[in-house]
Design a protein around this motif. Structure first.
Motif, PDB file in Angstrom:
ATOM      1  N   ALA A  62      43.620  46.259  48.385  1.00  0.00           N
ATOM      2  CA  ALA A  62      42.304  45.718  48.746  1.00  0.00           C
ATOM      3  C   ALA A  62      41.415  45.613  47.509  1.00  0.00           C
ATOM      4  CB  ALA A  62      41.651  46.593  49.815  1.00  0.00           C
ATOM      5  N   HIS A  63      41.441  46.628  46.681  1.00  0.00           N
ATOM      6  CA  HIS A  63      40.649  46.609  45.442  1.00  0.00           C
ATOM      7  C   HIS A  63      41.115  45.483  44.527  1.00  0.00           C
ATOM      8  CE1 HIS A  63      38.406  48.136  42.001  1.00  0.00           C
ATOM      9  NE2 HIS A  63      39.505  47.958  41.289  1.00  0.00           N
ATOM     10  N   GLU A  64      42.417  45.384  44.347  1.00  0.00           N
ATOM     11  CA  GLU A  64      42.958  44.353  43.457  1.00  0.00           C
ATOM     12  C   GLU A  64      42.624  42.953  43.964  1.00  0.00           C
ATOM     13  OE1 GLU A  64      47.232  42.835  41.690  1.00  0.00           O
ATOM     14  OE2 GLU A  64      47.110  44.915  42.386  1.00  0.00           O
ATOM     15  N   LEU A  65      42.685  42.747  45.265  1.00  0.00           N
ATOM     16  CA  LEU A  65      42.308  41.439  45.822  1.00  0.00           C
ATOM     17  C   LEU A  65      40.848  41.133  45.526  1.00  0.00           C
ATOM     18  CD1 LEU A  65      44.167  41.542  49.253  1.00  0.00           C
ATOM     19  CD2 LEU A  65      44.580  39.900  47.400  1.00  0.00           C
ATOM     20  N   GLY A  66      39.989  42.119  45.693  1.00  0.00           N
ATOM     21  CA  GLY A  66      38.574  41.918  45.411  1.00  0.00           C
ATOM     22  C   GLY A  66      38.329  41.576  43.947  1.00  0.00           C
ATOM     23  N   VAL A  94      49.404  39.560  44.669  1.00  0.00           N
ATOM     24  CA  VAL A  94      48.763  40.869  44.735  1.00  0.00           C
ATOM     25  C   VAL A  94      49.494  41.762  45.730  1.00  0.00           C
ATOM     26  CG1 VAL A  94      46.640  42.110  45.356  1.00  0.00           C
ATOM     27  CG2 VAL A  94      46.521  40.019  43.960  1.00  0.00           C
ATOM     28  N   ARG A  95      49.784  41.262  46.908  1.00  0.00           N
ATOM     29  CA  ARG A  95      50.517  42.051  47.901  1.00  0.00           C
ATOM     30  C   ARG A  95      52.009  41.832  47.671  1.00  0.00           C
ATOM     31  NH1 ARG A  95      50.100  45.026  52.215  1.00  0.00           N
ATOM     32  NH2 ARG A  95      47.851  44.771  52.366  1.00  0.00           N
ATOM     33  N   ASP A  96      52.682  42.925  47.324  1.00  0.00           N
ATOM     34  CA  ASP A  96      54.118  42.887  47.054  1.00  0.00           C
ATOM     35  C   ASP A  96      54.748  44.020  47.864  1.00  0.00           C
ATOM     36  OD1 ASP A  96      56.703  43.172  46.024  1.00  0.00           O
ATOM     37  OD2 ASP A  96      56.069  42.876  43.940  1.00  0.00           O
ATOM     38  N   GLU A  97      55.258  43.673  49.031  1.00  0.00           N
ATOM     39  CA  GLU A  97      55.780  44.696  49.953  1.00  0.00           C
ATOM     40  C   GLU A  97      56.961  45.469  49.369  1.00  0.00           C
ATOM     41  OE1 GLU A  97      54.389  45.850  52.740  1.00  0.00           O
ATOM     42  OE2 GLU A  97      52.751  44.414  52.529  1.00  0.00           O
ATOM     43  N   TRP A 135      40.601  40.317  41.859  1.00  0.00           N
ATOM     44  CA  TRP A 135      41.231  39.008  41.620  1.00  0.00           C
ATOM     45  C   TRP A 135      40.256  37.891  42.012  1.00  0.00           C
ATOM     46  CZ3 TRP A 135      42.704  34.300  43.234  1.00  0.00           C
ATOM     47  CH2 TRP A 135      43.737  33.662  42.534  1.00  0.00           C
ATOM     48  N   ASP A 136      39.669  38.027  43.206  1.00  0.00           N
ATOM     49  CA  ASP A 136      38.732  37.005  43.677  1.00  0.00           C
ATOM     50  C   ASP A 136      37.505  36.926  42.765  1.00  0.00           C
ATOM     51  OD1 ASP A 136      40.405  36.418  45.823  1.00  0.00           O
ATOM     52  OD2 ASP A 136      39.263  37.628  47.253  1.00  0.00           O
ATOM     53  N   ALA A 137      36.965  38.064  42.392  1.00  0.00           N
ATOM     54  CA  ALA A 137      35.759  38.086  41.556  1.00  0.00           C
ATOM     55  C   ALA A 137      36.010  37.453  40.192  1.00  0.00           C
ATOM     56  CB  ALA A 137      35.262  39.517  41.387  1.00  0.00           C
ATOM     57  N   LEU A 138      37.172  37.686  39.646  1.00  0.00           N
ATOM     58  CA  LEU A 138      37.494  37.130  38.338  1.00  0.00           C
ATOM     59  C   LEU A 138      37.635  35.611  38.371  1.00  0.00           C
ATOM     60  CD1 LEU A 138      40.106  39.740  37.077  1.00  0.00           C
ATOM     61  CD2 LEU A 138      37.804  39.355  36.156  1.00  0.00           C
ATOM     62  N   ARG A 139      37.972  35.082  39.510  1.00  0.00           N
ATOM     63  CA  ARG A 139      38.241  33.644  39.603  1.00  0.00           C
ATOM     64  C   ARG A 139      37.180  32.899  40.392  1.00  0.00           C
ATOM     65  NH1 ARG A 139      42.314  36.846  38.874  1.00  0.00           N
ATOM     66  NH2 ARG A 139      44.086  36.208  37.608  1.00  0.00           N
ATOM     67  N   ARG A 140      36.117  33.575  40.743  1.00  0.00           N
ATOM     68  CA  ARG A 140      35.031  32.940  41.507  1.00  0.00           C
ATOM     69  C   ARG A 140      34.348  31.901  40.630  1.00  0.00           C
ATOM     70  NH1 ARG A 140      31.962  37.318  43.039  1.00  0.00           N
ATOM     71  NH2 ARG A 140      33.361  37.557  44.786  1.00  0.00           N
ATOM     72  N   ASP A 141      34.111  30.764  41.212  1.00  0.00           N
ATOM     73  CA  ASP A 141      33.403  29.687  40.517  1.00  0.00           C
ATOM     74  C   ASP A 141      31.916  30.013  40.574  1.00  0.00           C
ATOM     75  OD1 ASP A 141      32.232  27.367  39.589  1.00  0.00           O
ATOM     76  OD2 ASP A 141      33.208  26.056  41.045  1.00  0.00           O
ATOM     77  N   ASP A 146      42.864  46.879  38.217  1.00  0.00           N
ATOM     78  CA  ASP A 146      42.024  45.873  37.570  1.00  0.00           C
ATOM     79  C   ASP A 146      42.857  45.033  36.602  1.00  0.00           C
ATOM     80  OD1 ASP A 146      39.867  46.974  38.938  1.00  0.00           O
ATOM     81  OD2 ASP A 146      39.070  48.029  37.190  1.00  0.00           O
ATOM     82  N   ALA A 147      43.703  45.699  35.824  1.00  0.00           N
ATOM     83  CA  ALA A 147      44.559  44.985  34.868  1.00  0.00           C
ATOM     84  C   ALA A 147      45.529  44.063  35.604  1.00  0.00           C
ATOM     85  CB  ALA A 147      45.325  45.979  33.989  1.00  0.00           C
ATOM     86  N   ALA A 148      46.110  44.543  36.690  1.00  0.00           N
ATOM     87  CA  ALA A 148      47.036  43.717  37.463  1.00  0.00           C
ATOM     88  C   ALA A 148      46.337  42.477  38.007  1.00  0.00           C
ATOM     89  CB  ALA A 148      47.646  44.535  38.600  1.00  0.00           C
ATOM     90  N   ALA A 149      45.092  42.642  38.457  1.00  0.00           N
ATOM     91  CA  ALA A 149      44.338  41.501  38.982  1.00  0.00           C
ATOM     92  C   ALA A 149      44.094  40.462  37.894  1.00  0.00           C
ATOM     93  CB  ALA A 149      43.008  41.971  39.567  1.00  0.00           C
TER      94      ALA A 149
END
Length: 97
Positions: free
Chosen positions: A79-83, A39-42, A85-91, A27-30
């Motif tokens: 997958a969690h972090e992407l979700g 978010v994805r860092d291979e 990240w998206d939620a935090l920036r959703r308009d 959550d903090a990383a997002a």
């Protein structure tokens, strides 16, 4: 056998608590990462799995166990972090229909 099962159940609860703590870091990383592509860092994924593998080997765990578990864990974390990240920036205005 009842004591063994109780011990396993208690340990499982501890593991779940640790996983919740780990996901708190996701959550903090997002919140911190400015770009979704970060978010994805291979390279970091490989490093995390290698670290877990080395720790597992040092602890005498079966070969391949950490790699399999951490592959699943890291992918779930991404997958969690992407979700998040998206939620935090959703308009919020884009949901209006």
């Amino acid at each position: 056998m009842a004591e063994v099962r109780a011990g396993v159940d208690a340990l499982d609860r501890e593991l779940v608590a640790l996983l919740a703590r780990r996901f708190g870091y996701m959550d903090a990383a997002a919140r911190i990462k400015p770009a979704r592509s970060q978010v994805r860092d291979e390279a970091r994924k490989a490093e995390v799995i290698a670290n877990a593998s080395a720790a597992a080997t040092a602890a005498g765990l079966p070969a391949g166990l950490a790699e399999a578990l951490w592959e699943t864990l890291v992918e779930a974390s991404i997958a969690h972090e992407l979700g998040v990240w998206d939620a935090l920036r959703r308009d919020p205005t884009s949901d209006a229909a």
